[in-house]
Scaffold this motif. Structure first.
Motif, PDB file in Angstrom:
ATOM      1  N   UNK A 201      30.510  36.648  47.524  1.00  0.00           N
ATOM      2  CA  UNK A 201      31.451  37.353  48.411  1.00  0.00           C
ATOM      3  C   UNK A 201      32.802  36.649  48.327  1.00  0.00           C
ATOM      4  N   UNK A 202      33.849  37.439  48.161  1.00  0.00           N
ATOM      5  CA  UNK A 202      35.205  36.905  48.059  1.00  0.00           C
ATOM      6  C   UNK A 202      36.127  37.687  48.975  1.00  0.00           C
ATOM      7  N   UNK A 203      36.881  36.985  49.788  1.00  0.00           N
ATOM      8  CA  UNK A 203      37.965  37.578  50.569  1.00  0.00           C
ATOM      9  C   UNK A 203      39.229  37.433  49.732  1.00  0.00           C
ATOM     10  N   UNK A 204      39.687  38.556  49.168  1.00  0.00           N
ATOM     11  CA  UNK A 204      40.815  38.512  48.240  1.00  0.00           C
ATOM     12  C   UNK A 204      42.103  38.631  49.045  1.00  0.00           C
ATOM     13  N   UNK A 205      42.451  37.558  49.757  1.00  0.00           N
ATOM     14  CA  UNK A 205      43.586  37.622  50.665  1.00  0.00           C
ATOM     15  C   UNK A 205      44.867  37.009  50.158  1.00  0.00           C
ATOM     16  N   UNK A 206      44.811  36.303  49.040  1.00  0.00           N
ATOM     17  CA  UNK A 206      46.002  35.665  48.481  1.00  0.00           C
ATOM     18  C   UNK A 206      45.979  35.827  46.968  1.00  0.00           C
ATOM     19  N   UNK A 207      47.132  35.708  46.307  1.00  0.00           N
ATOM     20  CA  UNK A 207      47.140  35.779  44.837  1.00  0.00           C
ATOM     21  C   UNK A 207      46.252  34.726  44.197  1.00  0.00           C
ATOM     22  N   UNK A 208      46.166  33.562  44.812  1.00  0.00           N
ATOM     23  CA  UNK A 208      45.327  32.504  44.250  1.00  0.00           C
ATOM     24  C   UNK A 208      43.848  32.887  44.283  1.00  0.00           C
ATOM     25  N   UNK A 209      43.400  33.495  45.388  1.00  0.00           N
ATOM     26  CA  UNK A 209      41.991  33.887  45.478  1.00  0.00           C
ATOM     27  C   UNK A 209      41.690  35.070  44.559  1.00  0.00           C
ATOM     28  N   UNK A 210      42.648  35.957  44.388  1.00  0.00           N
ATOM     29  CA  UNK A 210      42.469  37.059  43.434  1.00  0.00           C
ATOM     30  C   UNK A 210      42.321  36.507  42.015  1.00  0.00           C
ATOM     31  N   UNK A 211      43.144  35.558  41.655  1.00  0.00           N
ATOM     32  CA  UNK A 211      43.069  34.952  40.321  1.00  0.00           C
ATOM     33  C   UNK A 211      41.730  34.251  40.125  1.00  0.00           C
ATOM     34  N   UNK A 212      41.272  33.523  41.148  1.00  0.00           N
ATOM     35  CA  UNK A 212      39.988  32.833  41.051  1.00  0.00           C
ATOM     36  C   UNK A 212      38.843  33.832  40.879  1.00  0.00           C
ATOM     37  N   UNK A 213      38.873  34.946  41.623  1.00  0.00           N
ATOM     38  CA  UNK A 213      37.842  35.974  41.487  1.00  0.00           C
ATOM     39  C   UNK A 213      37.870  36.579  40.090  1.00  0.00           C
ATOM     40  N   UNK A 214      39.052  36.890  39.593  1.00  0.00           N
ATOM     41  CA  UNK A 214      39.175  37.488  38.272  1.00  0.00           C
ATOM     42  C   UNK A 214      38.587  36.565  37.204  1.00  0.00           C
ATOM     43  N   UNK A 215      38.879  35.278  37.312  1.00  0.00           N
ATOM     44  CA  UNK A 215      38.349  34.318  36.349  1.00  0.00           C
ATOM     45  C   UNK A 215      36.835  34.197  36.473  1.00  0.00           C
ATOM     46  N   UNK A 216      36.312  34.213  37.710  1.00  0.00           N
ATOM     47  CA  UNK A 216      34.872  34.126  37.932  1.00  0.00           C
ATOM     48  C   UNK A 216      34.153  35.338  37.339  1.00  0.00           C
ATOM     49  N   UNK A 217      34.719  36.536  37.551  1.00  0.00           N
ATOM     50  CA  UNK A 217      34.108  37.745  37.016  1.00  0.00           C
ATOM     51  C   UNK A 217      34.155  37.751  35.489  1.00  0.00           C
ATOM     52  N   UNK A 218      35.246  37.243  34.939  1.00  0.00           N
ATOM     53  CA  UNK A 218      35.354  37.196  33.469  1.00  0.00           C
ATOM     54  C   UNK A 218      34.305  36.259  32.893  1.00  0.00           C
ATOM     55  N   UNK A 219      34.082  35.111  33.549  1.00  0.00           N
ATOM     56  CA  UNK A 219      33.060  34.186  33.080  1.00  0.00           C
ATOM     57  C   UNK A 219      31.668  34.806  33.184  1.00  0.00           C
ATOM     58  N   UNK A 220      31.438  35.500  34.295  1.00  0.00           N
ATOM     59  CA  UNK A 220      30.121  36.125  34.503  1.00  0.00           C
ATOM     60  C   UNK A 220      29.861  37.206  33.475  1.00  0.00           C
ATOM     61  N   UNK A 221      30.912  37.959  33.156  1.00  0.00           N
ATOM     62  CA  UNK A 221      30.772  39.033  32.186  1.00  0.00           C
ATOM     63  C   UNK A 221      30.496  38.486  30.777  1.00  0.00           C
ATOM     64  N   UNK A 222      31.067  37.303  30.498  1.00  0.00           N
ATOM     65  CA  UNK A 222      30.891  36.732  29.178  1.00  0.00           C
ATOM     66  C   UNK A 222      29.646  35.885  29.035  1.00  0.00           C
ATOM     67  N   UNK A 223      28.941  35.663  30.156  1.00  0.00           N
ATOM     68  CA  UNK A 223      27.758  34.790  30.103  1.00  0.00           C
ATOM     69  C   UNK A 223      26.594  35.468  29.365  1.00  0.00           C
TER      70      UNK A 223
END
Length: 223
Positions: A201-223
């Motif tokens: 679960x991610x609260x995408x409330x700041x640009x930094x948290x959005x960037x962290x989520x995007x990177x996490x999803x990219x890693x998960x997709x590439x796993x």
């Protein structure tokens, strides 16, 4: 089953990313946040989704269309130039949601929670999803006792996801107001159920948290 995605907020903390688009249209994992929600709701058996709009509402209208791309019927609840906050937005949309309980999800969160796990008929006025406290909200919101949200520690964080009965909102005047006080009143009366989601679960409330989520999803997709 009907559902609502809260998508009308201005997203001040996300600026400048939200200067030309509503927050739920920001992308993570190659898809707009709202696309993740619509896909999950359709998979869970929802037929109609109400989306409230205010800031950059025309962008959302154009993207969503009639909802057919997701196999849904999407209806817009237009709040004009000023968003009605979480409670007021749901209150305004009640005529579009019908008489039965409905699901609601904040448009600016990402989660792997399956909406089908929400009760279609909550025992009280509503049933909310709680998650482990993120670093930016360590104090939490509600405790959890025997399947109910309570005003006692240890507290978990409200995920912005829940099932609500229309009656929870009908006693309130039409206008801008927050959902949280209504949930606290229902909790104090012993009429608010709760589930602890231990997944992502991610609260995408700041640009930094959005960037962290995007990177996490990219890693998960590439796993």
């Amino acid at each position: 089953m009907h559902a609502m995605i809260l998508a009308a907020g201005r997203g001040e903390r996300m600026r400048p990313l939200t200067d030309d688009r509503p927050k739920p249209m920001l992308c993570a994992g190659g898809r707009p946040l709202i696309d993740w929600h619509l896909t999950a709701l359709a998979r869970a058996g929802v037929t109609r989704v109400v989306v409230n709009v205010a800031w950059q509402g025309a962008r959302l209208r154009e993207y969503l269309g009639d909802g057919g791309a997701w196999g849904l019927e999407v209806t817009i609840s237009d709040e004009g130039d000023s968003a009605l906050e979480t409670g007021g937005g749901i209150r305004r949309a009640l005529p579009l949601l019908g008489e039965a309980p409905f699901w609601v999800v904040n448009g600016d969160v990402w989660t792997d929670f399956d909406p089908a796990m929400l009760p279609r008929e909550p025992a009280g006025d509503g049933h909310i999803v709680l998650v482990d406290n993120p670093g930016h909200h360590p104090e939490g919101d509600f405790g959890l006792r025997d399947g109910r949200a309570v005003e006692a520690p240890p507290r978990l964080t409200f995920a912005g996801i829940g099932t609500y009965r229309p009656g929870l909102f009908r006693g309130h005047d039409d206008g801008a107001f927050r959902l949280a006080p209504l949930l606290r009143n229902a909790s104090a009366a012993g009429r608010l159920g709760a589930t602890h989601h231990r997944g992502a679960w991610w609260d995408v409330g700041t640009p930094e948290r959005l960037k962290a989520l995007d990177e996490w999803l990219s890693r998960r997709r590439g796993a």
